[in-house]
Design an enzyme around this catalytic site. Structure first.
Site, PDB file in Angstrom:
ATOM      1  N   ASP A 160      -6.881  -1.140  -4.808  1.00  0.00           N
ATOM      2  CA  ASP A 160      -8.007  -0.838  -3.922  1.00  0.00           C
ATOM      3  C   ASP A 160      -8.895   0.239  -4.526  1.00  0.00           C
ATOM      4  OD1 ASP A 160      -6.907  -2.613  -2.036  1.00  0.00           O
ATOM      5  OD2 ASP A 160      -5.819  -1.000  -1.022  1.00  0.00           O
ATOM      6  N   ASP A 192       0.852  -1.191   0.000  1.00  0.00           N
ATOM      7  CA  ASP A 192       0.000   0.000   0.000  1.00  0.00           C
ATOM      8  C   ASP A 192       0.882   1.232   0.000  1.00  0.00           C
ATOM      9  OD1 ASP A 192      -2.426  -1.351  -0.007  1.00  0.00           O
ATOM     10  OD2 ASP A 192      -2.626  -1.333   2.165  1.00  0.00           O
TER      11      ASP A 192
END
Length: 166
Positions: A135, A117
């Site tokens: 995402d 991330d």
């Protein structure tokens, strides 16, 4: 028409996966884990590892459990995609974006045991979870499907009902 739609959807999935994986590779290669680069007062690149699913949920399931859960969700989405009529092009696009994002994160999960991330929204009073392009693809794809189902297709159904005199 169906063939062009399938080709467009396949290219969308491949583009989403490639973009996701390239950006993650650049983050891993150029930023030490835990480092941040402020871009705007509320936005930073922040190299993080997510051992769970969205917002680190289900991290206690372990790599295999999370990979199986992600694969099962992917199968359900692929089934929905298969059953969606060809004329629902916007829904097909939304599903393609979701599948691309899911595959991007599943590649990380199976190859690395976590998901890379790097997007971090924050203010002095609020911290949002760190996430990645995959995402974002999943979230935007879901929003596109909802828009198509409840706004665009709903308006079309209402207009058809009015023309029939219902």
């Amino acid at each position: 028409m169906i063939r062009r739609l399938m080709l467009f959807n396949l290219l969308t999935v491949v583009l989403a996966v490639v973009l996701d994986q390239v950006i993650k590779a650049v983050v891993v290669a150029t930023m030490p884990l835990g480092s941040a680069i402020e871009i705007l007062p509320f936005l930073a690149l922040f190299h993080a590892r997510n051992t769970g699913i969205a917002f680190s949920m289900f991290a206690d399931l372990g790599d295999v459990g999370l990979s199986l859960l992600a694969a099962a969700v992917l199968v359900v989405v692929l089934f929905m995609w298969w059953k969606t009529p060809a004329e629902r092009r916007l829904t097909h696009f939304g599903l393609a974006v979701i599948v691309g994002g899911a595959i991007g994160n599943l590649i990380d999960r199976t190859r690395l045991g976590y998901v890379v991330d790097y997007v971090y929204f924050h203010t002095p009073a609020f911290d949002f979870a760190v996430f990645n392009l995959a995402d974002a693809f999943i979230t935007v794809g879901a929003a596109i499907i909802l828009l198509d189902e409840f706004v665009l297709a709903g308006a079309g159904r209402k207009g058809a009902a009015e023309r029939r005199g219902d």
